[in-house]
Design an enzyme around this catalytic site. Structure first.
Site, PDB file in Angstrom:
ATOM      1  N   CYS A  13     -36.177 -55.656 -76.684  1.00 38.48           N
ATOM      2  CA  CYS A  13     -35.843 -56.870 -75.935  1.00 38.48           C
ATOM      3  C   CYS A  13     -35.379 -56.440 -74.555  1.00 38.48           C
ATOM      4  O   CYS A  13     -35.172 -55.257 -74.304  1.00 38.48           O
ATOM      5  CB  CYS A  13     -34.705 -57.632 -76.608  1.00 38.48           C
ATOM      6  N   ARG A  37     -40.788 -56.533 -71.970  1.00 36.29           N
ATOM      7  CA  ARG A  37     -40.117 -55.936 -73.119  1.00 36.29           C
ATOM      8  C   ARG A  37     -40.046 -56.888 -74.314  1.00 36.29           C
ATOM      9  O   ARG A  37     -39.667 -56.491 -75.422  1.00 36.29           O
ATOM     10  CB  ARG A  37     -38.669 -55.548 -72.750  1.00 36.29           C
ATOM     11  N   TRP A  48     -37.860 -59.882 -78.243  1.00 34.71           N
ATOM     12  CA  TRP A  48     -39.013 -59.394 -79.004  1.00 34.71           C
ATOM     13  C   TRP A  48     -38.488 -59.309 -80.427  1.00 34.71           C
ATOM     14  O   TRP A  48     -37.806 -58.364 -80.794  1.00 34.71           O
ATOM     15  CB  TRP A  48     -39.444 -58.013 -78.497  1.00 34.71           C
ATOM     16  N   ASN A  58     -29.912 -55.771 -77.470  1.00 32.93           N
ATOM     17  CA  ASN A  58     -31.248 -55.192 -77.622  1.00 32.93           C
ATOM     18  C   ASN A  58     -31.121 -54.029 -78.588  1.00 32.93           C
ATOM     19  O   ASN A  58     -30.335 -53.117 -78.357  1.00 32.93           O
ATOM     20  CB  ASN A  58     -31.766 -54.682 -76.271  1.00 32.93           C
ATOM     21  N   GLY A  59     -31.884 -54.076 -79.689  1.00 30.76           N
ATOM     22  CA  GLY A  59     -31.846 -52.973 -80.648  1.00 30.76           C
ATOM     23  C   GLY A  59     -31.875 -53.516 -82.062  1.00 30.76           C
ATOM     24  O   GLY A  59     -32.217 -54.689 -82.294  1.00 30.76           O
ATOM     25  N   GLU A  66     -60.156 -41.538 -83.943  1.00 30.38           N
ATOM     26  CA  GLU A  66     -59.262 -42.157 -82.968  1.00 30.38           C
ATOM     27  C   GLU A  66     -59.328 -41.415 -81.619  1.00 30.38           C
ATOM     28  O   GLU A  66     -59.346 -42.038 -80.559  1.00 30.38           O
ATOM     29  CB  GLU A  66     -57.827 -42.189 -83.518  1.00 30.38           C
ATOM     30  N   LYS A  87     -60.422 -43.165 -78.142  1.00 28.08           N
ATOM     31  CA  LYS A  87     -59.553 -43.176 -76.955  1.00 28.08           C
ATOM     32  C   LYS A  87     -60.300 -42.624 -75.753  1.00 28.08           C
ATOM     33  O   LYS A  87     -60.261 -43.179 -74.669  1.00 28.08           O
ATOM     34  CB  LYS A  87     -58.334 -42.300 -77.259  1.00 28.08           C
ATOM     35  N   GLU A 121     -63.142 -45.074 -74.528  1.00 25.90           N
ATOM     36  CA  GLU A 121     -62.740 -46.367 -73.962  1.00 25.90           C
ATOM     37  C   GLU A 121     -62.065 -46.243 -72.605  1.00 25.90           C
ATOM     38  O   GLU A 121     -62.227 -47.127 -71.770  1.00 25.90           O
ATOM     39  CB  GLU A 121     -61.902 -47.195 -74.927  1.00 25.90           C
ATOM     40  N   HIS A 151     -75.935 -31.352 -91.101  1.00 24.03           N
ATOM     41  CA  HIS A 151     -76.902 -32.321 -91.626  1.00 24.03           C
ATOM     42  C   HIS A 151     -77.495 -33.176 -90.506  1.00 24.03           C
ATOM     43  O   HIS A 151     -78.062 -34.233 -90.758  1.00 24.03           O
ATOM     44  CB  HIS A 151     -76.235 -33.203 -92.688  1.00 24.03           C
ATOM     45  N   LYS A 157     -57.360 -56.820 -74.479  1.00 24.37           N
ATOM     46  CA  LYS A 157     -56.275 -56.333 -75.348  1.00 24.37           C
ATOM     47  C   LYS A 157     -56.303 -57.014 -76.707  1.00 24.37           C
ATOM     48  O   LYS A 157     -56.065 -56.390 -77.730  1.00 24.37           O
ATOM     49  CB  LYS A 157     -54.924 -56.577 -74.657  1.00 24.37           C
TER      50      LYS A 157
HETATM   51  C1  F6R Z   1     -58.387 -49.326 -78.957  1.00 19.78           C
HETATM   52  C2  F6R Z   1     -57.851 -50.616 -79.345  1.00 19.78           C
HETATM   53  C3  F6R Z   1     -58.673 -51.494 -80.200  1.00 19.78           C
HETATM   54  C4  F6R Z   1     -57.785 -52.290 -81.171  1.00 19.78           C
HETATM   55  C5  F6R Z   1     -58.623 -53.316 -81.945  1.00 19.78           C
HETATM   56  C6  F6R Z   1     -57.809 -54.063 -82.957  1.00 19.78           C
HETATM   57  O1  F6R Z   1     -57.494 -48.590 -78.199  1.00 19.78           O
HETATM   58  O2  F6R Z   1     -56.773 -50.979 -78.956  1.00 19.78           O
HETATM   59  O3  F6R Z   1     -59.643 -50.779 -80.897  1.00 19.78           O
HETATM   60  O4  F6R Z   1     -57.195 -51.395 -82.063  1.00 19.78           O
HETATM   61  O5  F6R Z   1     -59.189 -54.229 -81.028  1.00 19.78           O
HETATM   62  O6  F6R Z   1     -56.762 -54.745 -82.328  1.00 19.78           O
HETATM   63  P1  F6R Z   1     -55.496 -55.220 -83.151  1.00 19.78           P
HETATM   64  O7  F6R Z   1     -54.785 -54.001 -83.620  1.00 19.78           O
HETATM   65  O8  F6R Z   1     -54.706 -56.019 -82.164  1.00 19.78           O
HETATM   66  O9  F6R Z   1     -56.004 -56.034 -84.293  1.00 19.78           O
END
Ligand code: F6R
Length: 601
Positions: free
Chosen positions: A2, A27, A76, A100-101, A476, A480, A483, A499, A596
């Site tokens: 928060c 936050r 939050w 906050n915490g 992963e 990363k 993307e 293979h 996002k």
């Molecule tokens: C990659 C990334 C995406 C999300 C995916 C699912 O860095 O952020 O692959 O992981 O779109 O999103 P959430 O977790 O919000 O369901």
């Protein structure tokens, strides 16, 4: 996570607090509130609501507020839903506070201070205001009361507190949550983060854990935990407002990578107690009734699900499957009331994951959501919900949400194993607590990973290989890299190279290998030799003590429990992706074509 603020000075505090809360909104943004001292009556008036700071501003604008001292909070939520009542500030008697915490021992405190019948909210924070009120009545001094309170509360906190009897005074304390204090010519101000102070001053003081301060219009006095007055050194902030919102980091992604030790700690907070896992959110589930478990998610959350599934399967010997949500929902999965389905989603809004969850609910499965956003649709649709404590993740590429998902999924696996009567690996439980420290040390080695990124600068392709749990990590790592840097990256199970994929290896191809799992590390390392023989440039992540020869770039991870290595290796892989993107001049926080929160199919 928060955001909090406390101010005492000459300006109209309403505007000071609301402007600061807007800057702290990253936050937390599910509720907001302020408490201001009425200049004439000295009553502390509280204005708060579920919603954004803009909603709070609309409420405050309709009131005549004249005051030069007050506190504010943007929430939050971690304990209790998103409601007006749970919003801060909390008030009891003459005392009003923002927090906050997470207060870990709040249940014990409710019993000790006989608060069961009198709490108005579902928050852990409200317990603190009742304790403050209790001690303030005895001490008649806010700082002395606070001194007594902090000897009893466990967990993390940054607190700003006011009392009707001390019109221009704000008392603050902190432990494991941030608090910065600033001084101007005619005001003292404390906030969770530097941006909220920069409009007033660049000269700040950082409180250490368990320290307190009394802020007055024309002075700040600092105290240690025993109430002894201390002096603090002033620091001048060398950057401007824009840089400050990223906490001095160039990008949100780097800031969020650096937050991982703290947010992992927050996710673990209060969850491990005397060799048992505390997940009260799951206390009503009969885990013995299941004959199958599904983990369902998308993207990075799916990779976390793969790890969680593997740990659960090993611990319980139950059949565990992991599926991408967009496949699960259309593949007519064989699920019923004997199936446990665990849905993982940072945002809690991903359309495919949500649809998969609804399907599982319809089929009579038991559903658990692991998400980062309180009140999100997935958190509401699931029968049981657990939250990662990563705080708002702003960079599109997920970093801190992923590692906190790994941690929470490990806790869930151990909890389920315990409830089913399986033997729980207590060593693993103990080592979970050491993760923040290990992650922090890995972040210290950033320059090494930046150097690895230089190898990728002019490459079109990069291949990641690993086996067993390391396969989830390389999936992963590859995601990363592609993307944020747009380098084409693929992840393969190391045993599958011969293979087909090995046809892609030619002189100069970069291969990033992860070999942290003792039962298969040597096998992965032989697969590396096959790529080196064909001219690959290899970067290997393995553990201390593992025998390796003929590989030029080796990074040795600490030799901790193999089931936790996915958390550790995530850090270098994130930093390699990050620095490759920076070297190539990419927009790290907003990669092209990506959003996002993916709320469309
Ligand atoms: C990659 C990334 C995406 C999300 C995916 C699912 O860095 O952020 O692959 O992981 O779109 O999103 P959430 O977790 O919000 O369901």
């Amino acid at each position: 996570m928060c955001g909090i603020i406390g101010y005492t000075g000459s300006e109209n505090v309403k505007d000071v607090l609301l402007d600061a809360l807007e800057l702290l909104e990253y936050r937390g943004y599910d509720s907001a509130g302020i408490a201001v001292k009425d200049e004439t009556s000295h009553v502390t008036n509280v204005y708060k609501c579920a919603g954004r700071v803009s909603d709070l501003r609309a409420i405050c604008d309709s009131k005549k507020i004249l005051s030069a001292c007050g506190i504010g909070h943007t929430r939050w939520a971690t304990h209790g839903g998103v409601t007006d009542q749970n919003a801060h500030p909390h008030q009891q008697g003459k005392v009003t506070l923002v927090h906050n915490g997470i207060i870990e021992n709040y249940r014990e405190l409710i019993a000790d201070y006989d608060l069961q019948e009198i709490l108005h909210s579902e928050t852990d924070s409200e317990v603190v205001v009742h304790m403050m009120d209790y001690y303030y009545k005895k001490e008649k001094n806010l700082q002395k009361a606070l001194e007594r309170v902090i000897t009893r509360i466990e967990g993390s906190y940054a607190l700003c507190i006011v009392s009707t009897e001390h019109p221009d005074e704000v008392v603050v304390a902190k432990k494991a949550s941030p608090l910065v204090i600033g001084r101007t010519e005619d005001a003292s101000v404390a906030a969770s983060d530097i941006p909220a102070l920069l409009a007033y001053t660049k000269d700040v003081y950082f409180l250490d854990d368990l320290e307190m301060a009394v802020l007055k219009k024309d002075s700040i006095t600092f105290y240690n935990k025993d109430g002894k007055e201390i002096t603090k050194e002033m620091t001048t902030i060398p950057y401007d407002m824009e840089a400050a919102q990223k906490n001095g980091f160039d990008t949100y992604m780097l800031k969020e990578i650096n937050e991982q030790p703290h947010v992992i700690q927050e996710t673990l907070r209060g969850r491990i107690f005397e060799h048992s896992i505390v997940l009260d959110e799951l206390k009503d589930v009969d885990f013995n009734k299941f004959n199958k478990v599904y983990y369902v998610a998308c993207g990075t959350a799916y990779h976390a699900g793969l790890c969680g599934a593997s740990i659960l399967e090993r611990a319980t010997r139950l059949p565990v499957l992991t599926q991408v949500a967009s496949e699960f929902r259309y593949n007519d999965p064989i699920i019923d009331e004997k199936t446990l389905c665990i849905f993982v989603s940072q945002s809690g809004e991903t359309a495919d994951t949500l649809a998969a969850l609804k399907l599982a609910n319809e089929k009579g499965c038991t559903t658990i959501a692991v998400t980062n956003v309180l009140g999100s649709t997935i958190s509401r649709e699931a029968q049981h919900t657990l939250y990662t404590c990563a705080g708002p993740e702003i960079a599109v590429a997920s970093t801190k949400a992923y590692t906190t998902q790994l941690v929470l999924l490990t806790l869930i696996a151990l909890y389920i194993a315990d409830k089913r009567g399986d033997t729980v690996d207590t060593d693993l439980m103990e080592q979970l607590n050491n993760l923040p420290e290990y992650v922090s040390k890995l972040i210290d080695d950033e320059a090494i990973f930046e150097n690895y990124a230089k190898t990728l600068k002019d490459k079109h392709d990069c291949y990641f290989i690993g086996r067993s749990l390391d396969y989830a990590s390389v999936l992963e790592g590859a995601l990363k890299l592609k993307e944020v840097s747009y380098v084409h990256a693929d992840a393969y199970i190391a045993g599958e190279l011969k293979h087909g994929p090995i046809a892609l290896i030619e002189p100069g191809t970069v291969v990033i290998a992860v070999a942290t799992q003792p039962h298969v590390a040597a096998k992965t390392i032989s697969n590396i030799q096959e790529t080196i023989a064909r001219g690959a440039e290899v970067i290997l992540f393995t553990v201390e003590g593992q025998e390796v020869s003929g590989v030029e770039n080796i990074y040795y991870l600490p030799n901790i429990n193999p089931l936790l290595q996915s958390v550790l290796v995530a850090i270098p892989l994130q930093l390699i992706a990050y620095h490759t993107a920076c070297i190539k001049g990419c927009d790290v926080d907003k990669p092209r074509n990506l959003a996002k929160s993916v709320t469309v199919e």
